[in-house]
Design a protein around this motif. Sequence first.
Motif, mmCIF file in Angstrom:
data_model
loop_
_atom_site.group_PDB
_atom_site.id
_atom_site.type_symbol
_atom_site.label_atom_id
_atom_site.label_comp_id
_atom_site.label_asym_id
_atom_site.label_seq_id
_atom_site.Cartn_x
_atom_site.Cartn_y
_atom_site.Cartn_z
ATOM 1 N N HIS A 1 24.419 -20.460 13.236
ATOM 2 C CA HIS A 1 25.370 -19.770 12.365
ATOM 3 C C HIS A 1 26.274 -20.771 11.658
ATOM 4 O O HIS A 1 26.616 -21.811 12.197
ATOM 5 C CB HIS A 1 26.208 -18.753 13.148
ATOM 6 N N HIS B 1 25.000 -21.708 20.232
ATOM 7 C CA HIS B 1 25.445 -21.866 21.622
ATOM 8 C C HIS B 1 24.974 -20.669 22.427
ATOM 9 O O HIS B 1 24.617 -19.623 21.877
ATOM 10 C CB HIS B 1 26.971 -22.019 21.714
ATOM 11 N N HIS C 1 25.754 -24.413 13.835
ATOM 12 C CA HIS C 1 25.473 -24.772 15.231
ATOM 13 C C HIS C 1 25.048 -23.495 15.953
ATOM 14 O O HIS C 1 25.049 -22.413 15.377
ATOM 15 C CB HIS C 1 26.686 -25.452 15.883
#
Lengths: 366, 366, 366, 366
Positions: free
Chosen positions: D322, D284, D282
């Motif tokens: 990552h 962010h 994911h």
Amino acid sequence: MAEHKLEQQWTPELLDFHKELGDKQMGPLWASVFSASEPRPRAVPYLWKKELILEMLEKAKELLQVGVGSIDRRAVYLINPGMKHLEPHGWGGATQTLYAAVQALNPGEIAPPHRHMTSALRFIMQGTGASGVVNGVKYNFEPGDYVITPEWCWHDHINEGEDTVFWMDCLDIPFTSALTSSFFEMYPETRQPVEFPEDYNTKRYAGGMVRPISDRKPSPAPLGRYKYDLTKQALEGQSEFAPDAGDGYAVEYINPSTGKDANRRIGARMQQLPPQFKGKAHRHTHSAVYNVYRGSGYTIMNGVRFDWKAGDIFALPAWTWHEHVNTSETEEAVLFSTNDLPIMELFDFEKEQAYPENDGHQEILS
Amino acid sequence: MAEHKLEQQWTPELLDFHKELGDKQMGPLWASVFSASEPRPRAVPYLWKKELILEMLEKAKELLQVGVGSIDRRAVYLINPGMKHLEPHGWGGATQTLYAAVQALNPGEIAPPHRHMTSALRFIMQGTGASGVVNGVKYNFEPGDYVITPEWCWHDHINEGEDTVFWMDCLDIPFTSALTSSFFEMYPETRQPVEFPEDYNTKRYAGGMVRPISDRKPSPAPLGRYKYDLTKQALEGQSEFAPDAGDGYAVEYINPSTGKDANRRIGARMQQLPPQFKGKAHRHTHSAVYNVYRGSGYTIMNGVRFDWKAGDIFALPAWTWHEHVNTSETEEAVLFSTNDLPIMELFDFEKEQAYPENDGHQEILS
Amino acid sequence: MAEHKLEQQWTPELLDFHKELGDKQMGPLWASVFSASEPRPRAVPYLWKKELILEMLEKAKELLQVGVGSIDRRAVYLINPGMKHLEPHGWGGATQTLYAAVQALNPGEIAPPHRHMTSALRFIMQGTGASGVVNGVKYNFEPGDYVITPEWCWHDHINEGEDTVFWMDCLDIPFTSALTSSFFEMYPETRQPVEFPEDYNTKRYAGGMVRPISDRKPSPAPLGRYKYDLTKQALEGQSEFAPDAGDGYAVEYINPSTGKDANRRIGARMQQLPPQFKGKAHRHTHSAVYNVYRGSGYTIMNGVRFDWKAGDIFALPAWTWHEHVNTSETEEAVLFSTNDLPIMELFDFEKEQAYPENDGHQEILS
Amino acid sequence: MAEHKLEQQWTPELLDFHKELGDKQMGPLWASVFSASEPRPRAVPYLWKKELILEMLEKAKELLQVGVGSIDRRAVYLINPGMKHLEPHGWGGATQTLYAAVQALNPGEIAPPHRHMTSALRFIMQGTGASGVVNGVKYNFEPGDYVITPEWCWHDHINEGEDTVFWMDCLDIPFTSALTSSFFEMYPETRQPVEFPEDYNTKRYAGGMVRPISDRKPSPAPLGRYKYDLTKQALEGQSEFAPDAGDGYAVEYINPSTGKDANRRIGARMQQLPPQFKGKAHRHTHSAVYNVYRGSGYTIMNGVRFDWKAGDIFALPAWTWHEHVNTSETEEAVLFSTNDLPIMELFDFEKEQAYPENDGHQEILS
Ligand SMILES: [Fe+2]
Ligand SMILES: [Fe+2]
Ligand SMILES: [Fe+2]
Ligand SMILES: [Fe+2]
Ligand SMILES: [Fe+2]
Ligand SMILES: [Fe+2]
Ligand SMILES: [Fe+2]
Ligand SMILES: [Fe+2]
């Protein structure tokens, strides 16, 4: 307090070691902690003359046309001489956190819609007939108005009048760049639909410290446009009393649904200096960009005098001594300004200090 | 949903047991949990006619004089027929949480200063020349004004004019009584000193959704008095658009330093119903007290029609269906109201429901 | 300060007038404002002996069976002698805002699911084998545990063990009654489904002031059950240092996703008094219900001594002087208590005062 | 979405104009708004090997002594190859906002007290016998502990043991530099007085999600040191259930008086990957610095595999895909990490995205 002085000497051996560290993507803390006891901004006090800005926009007008297929916005932004290292990512901030530009829109031009996580505000400097649409609400632009475009709101501009219209844009681009938090999106059409009656929100806030009950729930822009005549009324109301020693008469724009700054990430103020006002100096952690709306005078920043008149823009870096003077004997000076105070306050970074010597007035060094 | 029905029968043996429990300062939960599925207010819909209230105040005027040595306040408070059990501690709430009274102050009278943890607001109904001092700020009272006295602020009233002045006081006495949180203190002198220029705060808020920068820090009453002419401007501004189906045009008073209700424990609104407005019914957990400022019409509460005209006051209990009608073909009706919404919201108690049947209109039962 | 004294005399004429006002659903403010300078709770200090409570529950056990078709909960609630006026609506509060009851669940019984806007907590007093399901999470009950049921969460109880299990329920019924904000709903089935592994939340909080990253977003009950052994560890940790003069060693239960009280409307504490601890007196606006978990001693409330031992429950009204004493020379006393501090704090009602005389100790009047 | 493409061509005339603007401290917005549709961090994924860091500290040990008169701190900080433009002001951030360094303190050395507006935290990597004093509270350092030094708290370190002790320091220097908000002060003495019993706060938080009632009022560091054994307990508790697809078992450290991050400007987590854990990818907006505490494995960042084992440190820039893998078949991997999530959340900058393709796994490009 005095700077922290280290007694360790940098021997050749140590200097070699520091270089080796650099090669290995590391650095020596001990060579860096001669920490300054207080903020040392990279940005410097600076003033851009209206004439120069307009001259540049005149050239831009000849060379470029706003609209789909050409350029999206005809704006020149102000690069603080101390912030050039930010380019191109940080777009040369006017101060540490604030981007400022002057935009010109000619009759008939349409600046097409887009949206971004950077937050924007506009201060209308000159000309009538232009308007902006923010998330479906159309706001007419008149000189002295303050108009906001909070993050991720669709916005476009159009000039349906007969004059070129000029305004200052202010965004928090250097800040969002530092946080690597910028998203951007073009609207799929040339214009977004207008979904509310013209100046809908402005008319719903025609007077009084009251809000429509439907705006009780916090939202980013229940008002959107802060008309100059109402702001002026507020300044006149204050003028019956003694001015603040540093700022004369000053108001800040608020979001009626939250009581916080109209644009939650960028503060904005309008300030009136009575004739012959000679303010006392202070400094604060927050930085600001001033746009002179009416009158003439000067501001001393860290000992340097910057003369200004209507249309000039100047940058006040963080933690910089400043005092404002209205040189007119008869006219008020009116200064619009925008700042990063909301960001500073969130983590309690804001500090303020009155100039302790010489009855609050700096010596002019240059 | 349907009420919860228990199948257990109350045998004589059980009833004896319940009595025994009572003797021992206990109670049987099983006999109490026929819980209502929704709120059942003790307060009932009720209306007090202006004539009756004024008649009572006229008598009070003959019998009692305001000032030190006699009585402190000449006010008759409204007792909801369903809330009589609160007396004397809870002072017969107009609704579950709200105390409401009408106060009369004659020319020359001084209502001496005191302060209390209950919070107060005033809506000026009639007469000029009176004023109030709240923590050193003097506010002139004019009809239609909304004036606040937050908790623990010193306040006194004086009438320097030639008319008797009438206003509605609203406090959260039943609420503070339920919490046993009431403190009260008399000021040691007959009057408190006035420490600011007259109507200082009101003048600093002469227009626009802007605040003096010194009011950025939250405080209980940076404004204090909300003048009717500005509130009226706001209502007129809204009137260019379609009215809300239930409330017509409505605004709520806000504290410019917080964006929350002007008085943080008691909400207040002003609402304008256009000629022939026929609102749809809804209900909500919060309760309200309405004071008719201008016009005439009626409100249906839980199927009962209450006709009103200027000067009447009516109580809307919690979770009670209500719809407002302006019966005039030419004149607007203007209703001031005060509510316990800020309390309800703090713990997420507020719920709202539109009347689901008959196109939103109740049948009139009586 | 002294009470406020009015000099006006109540003539027969005035008394007639007061009566007339009452007939017209109004009241004379001037006859009510002999305002007390400080809170005068209706609730009184009171103690219920464990033996008496268990005797009543024993009778209830003979007479009533828990489960669908009979009664939902076998609980006797504690009625403060000063709060009887609340019945039946307010269910005779143990204090101004708090309802407290002791519940008994026999082996094999199921207390069926429901939910309500009143908020609940349980303190497990005695017995093992019972458990509760709150919104799909099953919590086992062991003595000393503190378990919460925030508002509007489905909850049922079951006893799968071999003993009768006793616990104290505490809810904010008098408070929600005062606000007329109570909603209630029965679950359509006899039991709700268990959707998480047994004691899921408790196991996710096995140690340390850390939370699963998924609980970063505030939610009402990320933990739900606070096991006694961990609470005891915390008390032991504190015990290395000097005790607080009034409360000995005391901790409060927190919601790990908010840092506020575990149940946001009702506070709860566990407090350990070392052998021979003799606390100093204080008082505060908030009220409390104490449940003695271990040990024996007494508490002086407003000059009256109340002796207690494990299983006893006592009520501390608002603004009541109190001091705790552990009479054992060898054993600690452990007191669980529940309070309305979260409500008091929301509107800044909380005040506290140390007993100013006699080195902090009240004289025992009875 | 696709990048925004402008059709305007940069003619020589325009390029001259752009240069002229630069000479006048302005810039052409139209040449800058080829805005990226999403964040493009300057920082790059990078890993520093433990051996290399220790080698550098070994050299520093030979060349420099910690203590007054020499250097204050023996620490080498990690410079992200993409962030070198920040030097010297921004001290080469490990990521956009985070400074990270490894510090070594030899037996007998004292790192003298100072304080700063930048906020600090430490993760103890290796060695025992060292301790730190933060505003008068002494905290012993043991491997795996997480210790905080919030802004403007006096802090010094001492090593009273027999080993060199190593820890990672993490501060928000690049962030405070971007805001020009840094203040710094040296303590006038060599050491600050210890005013509380040793590990006072740690002992008061020996277990359970409870806090001493005196910590109800928010304060910056009621706990201060988060001992590894308790954190480990929490991870073990979680391990009874299925791991999170991306993060395995992860907890974050909280301030018990606020429920927010232990250090309010820098987040910190401890995360356990079970043997053979193969996490999904994911990304962010927030960035992170990972410090491998136990075990071995690798992390794929934007398609590049970085192998790690205990003692390695790696940087995860903003908006970078990552996924973590534990390559051991028998041992858990334990990763400490620190992040700028608290800053991102304050203005709603945080966004998260699961890797949409290939069942959540990136292709390894190098
Ligand atoms: Fe834009
Ligand atoms: Fe300033
Ligand atoms: Fe009063
Ligand atoms: Fe309503
Ligand atoms: Fe229940
Ligand atoms: Fe107490
Ligand atoms: Fe430091
Ligand atoms: Fe991640």
